[in-house]
Write an enzyme that holds these catalytic residues in place. Structure first.
Site, mmCIF file in Angstrom:
data_model
loop_
_atom_site.group_PDB
_atom_site.id
_atom_site.type_symbol
_atom_site.label_atom_id
_atom_site.label_comp_id
_atom_site.label_asym_id
_atom_site.label_seq_id
_atom_site.Cartn_x
_atom_site.Cartn_y
_atom_site.Cartn_z
ATOM 1 N N GLU A 176 0.886 -1.155 0.049
ATOM 2 C CA GLU A 176 0.002 0.000 0.030
ATOM 3 C C GLU A 176 0.976 1.369 0.189
ATOM 4 O O GLU A 176 0.423 2.379 -0.162
ATOM 5 C CB GLU A 176 -0.963 -0.087 1.304
ATOM 6 N N SER A 226 8.455 -8.650 5.226
ATOM 7 C CA SER A 226 9.321 -8.943 6.605
ATOM 8 C C SER A 226 9.008 -10.316 7.013
ATOM 9 O O SER A 226 7.850 -10.818 7.080
ATOM 10 C CB SER A 226 8.949 -7.818 7.507
ATOM 11 N N CYS A 281 16.504 -6.651 0.118
ATOM 12 C CA CYS A 281 16.469 -7.846 0.896
ATOM 13 C C CYS A 281 17.973 -8.416 0.628
ATOM 14 O O CYS A 281 18.427 -9.292 1.744
ATOM 15 C CB CYS A 281 15.376 -8.783 0.520
HETATM 16 P P1 NAD Z 1 5.982 -5.920 5.038
HETATM 17 O O1 NAD Z 1 6.078 -7.366 5.771
HETATM 18 O O2 NAD Z 1 5.596 -4.791 5.976
HETATM 19 O O3 NAD Z 1 4.804 -5.827 4.031
HETATM 20 C C1 NAD Z 1 4.576 -6.929 2.946
HETATM 21 C C2 NAD Z 1 3.235 -7.101 2.485
HETATM 22 O O4 NAD Z 1 2.677 -7.615 3.804
HETATM 23 C C3 NAD Z 1 2.513 -5.860 2.124
HETATM 24 O O5 NAD Z 1 1.683 -6.312 1.047
HETATM 25 C C4 NAD Z 1 1.877 -5.391 3.280
HETATM 26 O O6 NAD Z 1 0.383 -4.851 3.046
HETATM 27 C C5 NAD Z 1 1.333 -6.631 3.943
HETATM 28 N N1 NAD Z 1 1.364 -6.657 5.445
HETATM 29 C C6 NAD Z 1 1.924 -5.870 6.202
HETATM 30 N N2 NAD Z 1 1.438 -6.140 7.772
HETATM 31 C C7 NAD Z 1 0.730 -7.196 7.757
HETATM 32 C C8 NAD Z 1 0.003 -7.610 8.453
HETATM 33 N N3 NAD Z 1 0.170 -7.045 9.831
HETATM 34 N N4 NAD Z 1 -0.975 -8.697 8.295
HETATM 35 C C9 NAD Z 1 -1.007 -9.059 6.967
HETATM 36 N N5 NAD Z 1 -0.315 -8.319 5.778
HETATM 37 C C10 NAD Z 1 0.542 -7.449 6.235
HETATM 38 O O7 NAD Z 1 7.211 -5.551 4.216
HETATM 39 P P2 NAD Z 1 7.767 -4.325 3.748
HETATM 40 O O8 NAD Z 1 8.149 -3.305 4.563
HETATM 41 O O9 NAD Z 1 6.593 -3.982 2.475
HETATM 42 O O10 NAD Z 1 9.157 -4.941 2.668
HETATM 43 C C11 NAD Z 1 10.180 -5.038 3.443
HETATM 44 C C12 NAD Z 1 10.616 -6.476 3.883
HETATM 45 O O11 NAD Z 1 10.473 -7.265 2.710
HETATM 46 C C13 NAD Z 1 11.917 -6.410 4.466
HETATM 47 O O12 NAD Z 1 11.908 -7.318 5.601
HETATM 48 C C14 NAD Z 1 12.934 -7.232 3.255
HETATM 49 O O13 NAD Z 1 13.898 -7.975 3.507
HETATM 50 C C15 NAD Z 1 11.566 -8.041 2.864
HETATM 51 N N6 NAD Z 1 11.780 -8.559 1.332
HETATM 52 C C16 NAD Z 1 12.160 -9.990 1.338
HETATM 53 C C17 NAD Z 1 12.401 -10.167 0.252
HETATM 54 C C18 NAD Z 1 13.219 -11.830 -0.140
HETATM 55 O O14 NAD Z 1 12.954 -12.329 -1.140
HETATM 56 N N7 NAD Z 1 13.347 -12.502 0.733
HETATM 57 C C19 NAD Z 1 12.542 -9.496 -1.043
HETATM 58 C C20 NAD Z 1 12.148 -8.352 -0.919
HETATM 59 C C21 NAD Z 1 11.925 -7.849 0.434
#
Ligand code: NAD
Length: 499
Positions: A176, A226, A281
């Protein structure tokens, strides 16, 4: 104020939930758009429509589906500048980084053009008398992808291109925080010939995610984000009987051996540690020089390079090294962790705390930080900071450096810098981490290999893109067939046997 809705049945529609989230320009701190947050009912409706559209799409021959991917690649190249600009405006990364984001997604779309080959089954002729056996890969039906803010073009494409090429309908729930590019990708796919309803983009937050996890029509969920959310989605999705793969956070270590080319190692660390403001990441967030002498030489090379970094908005030109972080909350979290590093006794060698940029005082910029003498018990070592903060942990031996990386709970990527082939080979074989670089700081596998971390960086089976994606988005059916033989021994055809 720009309003961002959902992409349903081939058109952009307004949300009906009455809930919205602000989308910021991270460089200025201003709200530049509002994105609709889907309700459970909106998600369920999008899924029901997708299930209808999937019937014809799943029955379309794989070559025709591949042609849609081919046209999509052409359109991505046509609109590269437009996509990169929209991406930088919401995410904050530089234009070259934004183009890289689109490009690495595009490469997976290119891989998916090979769908007819990748979906070919297996065949055993004469498995028994008159018996043939064959296996085919069939689409799952409706599948979903939930993606993070940091690669708003690449990761949606990693998910939807293979899923669609396999004949599934796809529900995308992007971050979002930067939803514009995923909406643009959906429009390009429509222009490429994707039938309406086969791809639905529902913007939203936890409510939309939970609706996806609970919807019985959705057969599989792919998540990137995350670790706490990855684990939550994995558990709830599995409990609801879905196929789930979740990729989580990271703390990537780079081991610098005493024989490494120190200039090359320092350049690599600056690019991998601070590029995209550390919001990757696969960023390197921990440098592990082996031996105090190596550490001293490394720090000496790093400091002037870090102090020279050009931190500015993407609009400031081609020589910008990195831009702002994504939100004010991200900036505050980084500041809190930096303070904890100081309080817990780490040595702050480059201090980015007082960084300001004239004209952008309300932007979410964070100056570069370098810590030395970080230890295993500190929060800055244990936690993913996701900002321009590099921690140096001094190891006294190769074995100690290896154990550090192995004992960390995350296992996404890692690298070793050395001229010693034996050490590099030993490291690659023994390390319990999914992606390994030898003199390569960010070892992101290309589209035809697979991408995935181990330990708390990956939940579930199979990796992203490459052949694994075609396994994840299909299920195998094996047919054993027996026909009464009309052939007599000796080869003469016996018509009577056919009666
Ligand atoms: P995030 O976990 O906050 O959000 C990811 C998705 O989950 C979003 O679409 C968000 O709307 C949804 N989300 C958030 N909180 C939620 C909840 N409580 N319940 C259900 N859905 C929820 O991650 P971010 O801040 O958008 O991205 C950064 C993170 O992603 C970092 O930890 C990074 O390391 C990781 N990442 C990992 C990879 C990989 O391949 N391992 C690649 C890119 C990013």
């Amino acid at each position: 104020m720009q309003q961002i809705g959902h992409f349903i049945d081939g058109s952009i529609v307004c949300g009906t939930s009455g809930r919205q989230a602000d989308v910021f320009n991270p460089a200025t701190g201003e709200v530049q758009a509002q994105v609709a947050l889907a309700s459970r009912a909106e998600v369920d409706d999008a899924v029901a429509r997708a299930a209808e559209a999937q019937k014809a799409w799943g029955a379309t021959n794989p070559q025709k589906r591949a042609r849609v991917m081919m046209a999509f690649v052409r359109l991505l190249n046509r609109d590269m500048d437009k996509l990169a600009e929209a991406l930088s405006r919401e995410h904050g990364k530089t234009i070259p980084d934004a183009k890289g984001d689109v490009q690495r997604g595009l490469e997976v779309v290119e891989f998916c053009i090979g769908a007819p080959h990748l979906l070919k089954g297996e065949f055993t002729d004469s498995a028994g008398p008159g018996i043939d056996m064959y296996s085919m890969r069939q689409p799952l039906g409706v599948v979903a992808g939930i993606t993070p803010f940091n690669f708003p073009a690449m990761i949606p494409m990693w998910k939807m291109a293979p899923a669609l090429a396999c004949g599934n309908a796809f529900i995308l729930k992007p971050s979002e925080r930067d939803p514009s590019v995923p909406m643009m990708l959906a429009e390009l796919l429509k222009e490429a010939g994707l039938p309406d309803g086969v791809l639905q983009v529902v913007n939203g937050d936890k409510e939309a995610v939970d609706a996806i996890l609970d919807n019985p029509t959705i057969q599989a969920v792919g998540f990137v984000g995350s670790t706490p959310i990855a684990q939550y989605i994995y558990e709830r999705g599995c409990a609801n009987g879905k196929r789930v793969q979740c990729f989580g956070g990271a703390k990537n270590h780079m081991i610098i051996m005493p024989d490494a080319d120190m200039d090359q190692a320092a350049d690599a660390l600056v690019g991998a540690g601070y590029g995209a403001a550390g919001e990757r990441c696969m960023a390197i967030s921990v440098a592990v020089p082996v031996g105090d002498e190596t550490a001293d030489r490394l720090i000496e090379k790093l400091v002037p390079r870090i102090e020279k970094l050009n931190v500015a908005p993407y609009t400031a030109g081609d020589d910008v090294d990195y831009g702002p972080v994504v939100t004010a909350a991200a900036k505050e979290n980084i500041a809190r962790l930096v303070q904890s590093g100081i309080d817990q006794g780490a040595e702050l060698v480059v201090d980015g705390r007082n960084f300001t940029l004239q004209g952008y005082e309300n932007g979410f910029f964070v100056g570069p930080h370098l810590f030395d003498r970080v230890t295993k018990d500190m929060d800055i070592y244990r936690t993913e900071i996701f900002g321009p903060v590099l921690s140096t942990v001094r190891a006294q031996s190769y074995e100690e450096a290896l154990s550090l990386a192995m004992d960390h709970e995350y296992g996404n990527g890692t690298a070793i810098f050395t001229r010693d082939g034996d050490a590099a080979r030993d490291f690659a074989n023994r390390i319990n981490i999914g992606m390994v670089g030898v003199n390569v700081p960010i070892p992101v596998p290309l589209a035809y290999h697979t991408f995935g971390g181990w330990k708390k960086s990956g939940f579930g089976d199979l990796n992203q893109h490459g052949p694994d994606a075609f396994r994840f988005y299909t299920r195998t059916k094996t047919v054993t067939s027996r026909w009464p033989s009309g052939i007599k021994e000796g080869g003469e055809f016996n018509f009577k046997a056919m009666d």
